[in-house]
Design a protein around this motif. Structure first.
Motif, PDB file in Angstrom:
ATOM      1  N   PHE A 192       0.804  -1.220   0.000  1.00  0.00           N
ATOM      2  CA  PHE A 192       0.000   0.000   0.000  1.00  0.00           C
ATOM      3  C   PHE A 192       0.842   1.277   0.000  1.00  0.00           C
ATOM      4  N   ILE A 193       2.072   1.209   0.543  1.00  0.00           N
ATOM      5  CA  ILE A 193       2.938   2.385   0.613  1.00  0.00           C
ATOM      6  C   ILE A 193       4.375   1.995   0.286  1.00  0.00           C
ATOM      7  N   SER A 194       5.177   3.023  -0.016  1.00  0.00           N
ATOM      8  CA  SER A 194       6.604   2.794  -0.238  1.00  0.00           C
ATOM      9  C   SER A 194       7.272   2.459   1.090  1.00  0.00           C
ATOM     10  N   ASP A 195       8.514   2.048   1.015  1.00  0.00           N
ATOM     11  CA  ASP A 195       9.258   1.697   2.221  1.00  0.00           C
ATOM     12  C   ASP A 195       9.373   2.926   3.119  1.00  0.00           C
ATOM     13  N   PRO A 196       8.840   2.854   4.348  1.00  0.00           N
ATOM     14  CA  PRO A 196       8.870   4.022   5.225  1.00  0.00           C
ATOM     15  C   PRO A 196      10.243   4.312   5.831  1.00  0.00           C
ATOM     16  N   LYS A 197      11.176   3.394   5.683  1.00  0.00           N
ATOM     17  CA  LYS A 197      12.496   3.567   6.290  1.00  0.00           C
ATOM     18  C   LYS A 197      13.406   4.359   5.350  1.00  0.00           C
ATOM     19  N   ASN A 198      13.264   5.670   5.408  1.00  0.00           N
ATOM     20  CA  ASN A 198      14.096   6.575   4.628  1.00  0.00           C
ATOM     21  C   ASN A 198      14.099   7.935   5.313  1.00  0.00           C
ATOM     22  N   LYS A 199      14.796   8.892   4.751  1.00  0.00           N
ATOM     23  CA  LYS A 199      14.930  10.217   5.370  1.00  0.00           C
ATOM     24  C   LYS A 199      13.702  11.095   5.159  1.00  0.00           C
ATOM     25  N   ASN A 200      12.840  10.719   4.232  1.00  0.00           N
ATOM     26  CA  ASN A 200      11.651  11.524   3.953  1.00  0.00           C
ATOM     27  C   ASN A 200      10.698  11.513   5.139  1.00  0.00           C
ATOM     28  N   LYS A 201       9.947  12.581   5.280  1.00  0.00           N
ATOM     29  CA  LYS A 201       8.937  12.652   6.339  1.00  0.00           C
ATOM     30  C   LYS A 201       7.586  12.152   5.851  1.00  0.00           C
ATOM     31  N   SER A 202       7.573  11.656   4.622  1.00  0.00           N
ATOM     32  CA  SER A 202       6.334  11.143   4.053  1.00  0.00           C
ATOM     33  C   SER A 202       6.611   9.848   3.306  1.00  0.00           C
ATOM     34  N   VAL A 203       5.538   9.129   2.990  1.00  0.00           N
ATOM     35  CA  VAL A 203       5.630   7.902   2.197  1.00  0.00           C
ATOM     36  C   VAL A 203       4.810   8.085   0.935  1.00  0.00           C
ATOM     37  N   VAL A 204       5.143   7.322  -0.091  1.00  0.00           N
ATOM     38  CA  VAL A 204       4.371   7.334  -1.326  1.00  0.00           C
ATOM     39  C   VAL A 204       3.306   6.264  -1.222  1.00  0.00           C
ATOM     40  N   LEU A 205       2.074   6.632  -1.520  1.00  0.00           N
ATOM     41  CA  LEU A 205       1.004   5.647  -1.583  1.00  0.00           C
ATOM     42  C   LEU A 205       1.017   5.019  -2.973  1.00  0.00           C
ATOM     43  N   THR A 206       0.944   3.705  -3.030  1.00  0.00           N
ATOM     44  CA  THR A 206       0.837   3.037  -4.328  1.00  0.00           C
ATOM     45  C   THR A 206      -0.555   3.339  -4.878  1.00  0.00           C
ATOM     46  N   GLU A 207      -0.778   3.000  -6.125  1.00  0.00           N
ATOM     47  CA  GLU A 207      -2.103   3.215  -6.715  1.00  0.00           C
ATOM     48  C   GLU A 207      -3.168   2.483  -5.907  1.00  0.00           C
ATOM     49  N   GLU A 208      -2.870   1.241  -5.548  1.00  0.00           N
ATOM     50  CA  GLU A 208      -3.796   0.456  -4.729  1.00  0.00           C
ATOM     51  C   GLU A 208      -3.944   1.060  -3.331  1.00  0.00           C
ATOM     52  N   GLY A 209      -2.836   1.527  -2.763  1.00  0.00           N
ATOM     53  CA  GLY A 209      -2.868   2.133  -1.438  1.00  0.00           C
ATOM     54  C   GLY A 209      -3.682   3.408  -1.400  1.00  0.00           C
ATOM     55  N   GLU A 210      -3.544   4.228  -2.434  1.00  0.00           N
ATOM     56  CA  GLU A 210      -4.313   5.469  -2.518  1.00  0.00           C
ATOM     57  C   GLU A 210      -5.814   5.167  -2.582  1.00  0.00           C
ATOM     58  N   LYS A 211      -6.178   4.223  -3.426  1.00  0.00           N
ATOM     59  CA  LYS A 211      -7.590   3.854  -3.563  1.00  0.00           C
ATOM     60  C   LYS A 211      -8.138   3.289  -2.252  1.00  0.00           C
ATOM     61  N   ARG A 212      -7.396   2.374  -1.646  1.00  0.00           N
ATOM     62  CA  ARG A 212      -7.872   1.728  -0.411  1.00  0.00           C
ATOM     63  C   ARG A 212      -7.903   2.716   0.756  1.00  0.00           C
TER      64      ARG A 212
END
Length: 81
Positions: free
Chosen positions: A46-66
Motif C-alpha cells: 500500500f505504501i513505499s518503504d517508510p524507512k528513509n529520510k523523507n517525512k512522508s511515504v508514497v502511496l501506491t495506486e492500490e494504497g491510494e484507492k484503499r
C-alpha cells in the motif's frame, strides 16, 4: 496489549488519507504513525518503504484507492437521499 493488527492497519491506512498531498506526480502522506503499522502497510503493497529520510511515504495506486475507501467507510458522512 493485544489487539487486532489487521483492523489497526486499516485504521492507519484510513488516517493516512488525512495527510495526502501530490508531489512530483505521486501521492504522498505524512508518516506520523507507528513504524510497526507502516512496515506492514509497506509489506502489503500500500505504501513505499517508510524507512528513509523523507517525512512522508508514497502511496501506491492500490494504497491510494484503499486509503480513500477506508477513510470514507470509517469517517464519511452519509448524505440523505
Amino acid at each position: 496489549m493485544e489487539y487486532d493488527k489487521e483492523k489497526a492497519d486499516e485504521m492507519v491506512l484510513a488516517l493516512l488519507w488525512l495527510t495526502v498531498f501530490e508531489q512530483d506526480y505521486v501521492t504522498r502522506a505524512w508518516k506520523g504513525h507507528s513504524w510497526e503499522h507502516l512496515d506492514r502497510l509497506h509489506e502489503k503493497g500500500f505504501i513505499s518503504d517508510p524507512k528513509n529520510k523523507n517525512k512522508s511515504v508514497v502511496l501506491t495506486e492500490e494504497g491510494e484507492k484503499r486509503s480513500e475507501e477506508l477513510f470514507n467507510q470509517y469517517f464519511g458522512i452519509e448524505k440523505p437521499d
